[in-house]
Design an enzyme around this catalytic site. Structure first.
Site, PDB file in Angstrom:
ATOM      1  CG  ASN A  62      -0.297  -0.357   2.497  1.00 40.76           C
ATOM      2  OD1 ASN A  62       0.287  -1.433   2.624  1.00 40.76           O
ATOM      3  ND2 ASN A  62      -0.348   0.529   3.460  1.00 40.76           N
ATOM      4  CG  HIS A  68     -12.059   2.306   1.755  1.00 44.71           C
ATOM      5  ND1 HIS A  68     -11.038   3.220   1.874  1.00 44.71           N
ATOM      6  CD2 HIS A  68     -11.779   1.324   2.622  1.00 44.71           C
ATOM      7  CE1 HIS A  68     -10.180   2.794   2.801  1.00 44.71           C
ATOM      8  NE2 HIS A  68     -10.615   1.638   3.265  1.00 44.71           N
ATOM      9  CB  THR A 104     -28.325  -7.106  10.279  1.00 41.36           C
ATOM     10  OG1 THR A 104     -29.110  -7.732  11.285  1.00 41.36           O
ATOM     11  CG2 THR A 104     -29.176  -6.805   9.062  1.00 41.36           C
ATOM     12  CB  CYS A 110      -2.343   3.427   9.751  1.00 41.11           C
ATOM     13  SG  CYS A 110      -3.245   2.786   8.353  1.00 41.11           S
TER      14      CYS A 110
END
Ligand SMILES: *Cc1c(COP(=O)(O)O)cnc(C)c1O
Length: 396
Positions: A152, A202, A238, A325
């Site tokens: 990344n 994303h 859910t 991060c």
């Protein structure tokens, strides 16, 4: 001022179609997929269609796709599952690389505390794992190899097909964090011998907070979340129906345009690299060819990446230094350290991850802006002064 968003490795802008899908799901198919009446079943149908689409994109079976809250969750579940399966057979050794995402590295640290042994392979100067070194590291008690498909930060693409083949021969599970790769470069879990794979919407113009885990049918998964029987009992709660549907649309688009996008991005990327190389005492991080089509990552000696980012932002260029991060901490990126950059040099890094709609004019504007800002920052940098006067030697 026009803004150039060049931080697509951090996140991507949702595509219009992905937004439309999300809206229509919220307005029309808002039922609970576990309910048996019409509204519920309509939502359930959408989920299964998306599952089929994702399976098709990576050459898997729909039953092997599990929806998650994103790449981090998929990484955690894949690695913990393989580790706990191994432990049942007395195999508690895991092989990974030094420059994985923290979702992988921190999960491995947690496993070390539980008694697992982890070998982190060198990624060398070019940021690529050597398959024969994976083979040499495999032991009788190795239960998992986890190597990312593409990094990344520096965008280097790993030889996952070769690594997968070795793992298959040695009967060791192979997981790959493919979050930066899915929707950008071709992936085939069959051809590549992948047992577990993580992806996140994303990073390919879908919404945040949704992703998927591919797990070969023979791999028994460990639950991270206990509760209802959703996702074949392997991930309770859910389902995020609008997010999942939107991810399906985004991936379909990304797959359809992959060839065209990657051809354009590669030309733009190489133009940007060529331009930035002209800056004295700079260096490209990671292999020049085996890298993601949209990734450019440089180190400039004698400056601070953070100052560079702020000044580029003033010029309408949104970029990053290290990963999102780690910004906020002063430690240099573990990825740049892993490819052998010393602390001082690693601090002066810049990651530009361009989007598919980038133009030649924008690339040239970025080159001119980075040149100008680097020169300006160096003009009053004490570190640069020491380098120029010969007090400290240049590294780049
Ligand atoms: C973004 C990213 C992740 C984390 O994905 P989330 O969906 O943000 O949790 C994991 N691995 C890599 C390589 C990434 O780029």
């Amino acid at each position: 001022m026009k803004v150039i968003y060049a931080d697509n490795a951090a996140t991507t802008k949702m595509s219009d179609a992905a937004i439309q899908t999300m809206l229509s799901m919220m307005q029309e198919s808002w039922g609970n997929p576990s309910s048996l009446y019409g509204h519920g079943q309509a939502a359930k149908e959408v989920l299964e269609k998306v599952r089929e689409g994702i399976a098709f994109a990576i050459h898997a079976d729909p039953r092997e796709i599990l929806f998650t809250s994103g790449g981090s969750e998929a990484d955690n579940q894949a690695i913990l599952s393989a580790a706990y399966l191994g432990r049942r057979n007395g195999k508690m050794h895991i092989i990974s690389s030094a420059f994985e995402h923290h979702a992988v590295l921190h999960t491995l640290e947690k496993l070390e505390k539980e008694g697992f042994e982890v070998t982190l392979l060198d990624v060398h100067e070019n940021g690529i794992v050597i398959p024969s070194e994976v083979e040499e590291a495999i032991r009788e008690d190795t239960c998992l190899v986890t190597i990312m498909t593409a990094n990344n930060e520096i965008g280097t693409i790993q030889p996952i097909r070769e690594i997968g083949k070795i793992c298959r021969e040695k009967k060791v599970l192979f997981h790959t964090d493919a979050v930066q790769a899915v929707g950008h470069i071709p992936i085939d879990v069959e051809e590549d011998n992948i047992d577990l794979l993580s992806a996140s919407a994303h990073k390919f113009h879908g919404p945040k907070g949704v992703g998927f885990l591919y797990a070969r049918r023979s791999v028994r998964l460990t639950n991270l979340i206990e509760g209802g029987a959703q996702e074949r009992g392997k991930r309770a709660g859910t389902e995020n129906v609008p997010g999942i549907a939107s991810m399906g649309t985004a991936l379909q688009e990304a797959m359809a345009k992959m060839g065209e996008n990657s051809a354009h991005l590669t030309v733009m990327r190489d133009r940007l690299i060529k331009g930035l190389k002209e800056i004295p005492h700079s260096a490209l991080n990671g292999d020049a060819e085996k890298r993601l089509p949209g990734n450019v990552n440089f180190c400039f000696e004698g400056i601070e990446g953070e100052s560079l980012l702020l000044l580029l932002d003033d010029k309408g260029i949104q970029a990053s230094s290290g990963s999102a991060c780690t910004s906020g901490s002063l430690d240099p990126s573990h990825v740049l350290l892993a490819i052998g950059r010393v602390h001082d040099v690693a601090h002066g890094s810049l990651r530009l991850t361009i989007g598919e709609d980038i133009t030649e004019e924008e690339i040239d504007y970025m080159i001119a802006s980075v040149k100008e800002v680097v020169e300006y920052l160096r003009s009053f940098s004490p570190v640069w002064r020491d380098l120029v006067s010969g007090k400290t030697p240049f590294i780049l």
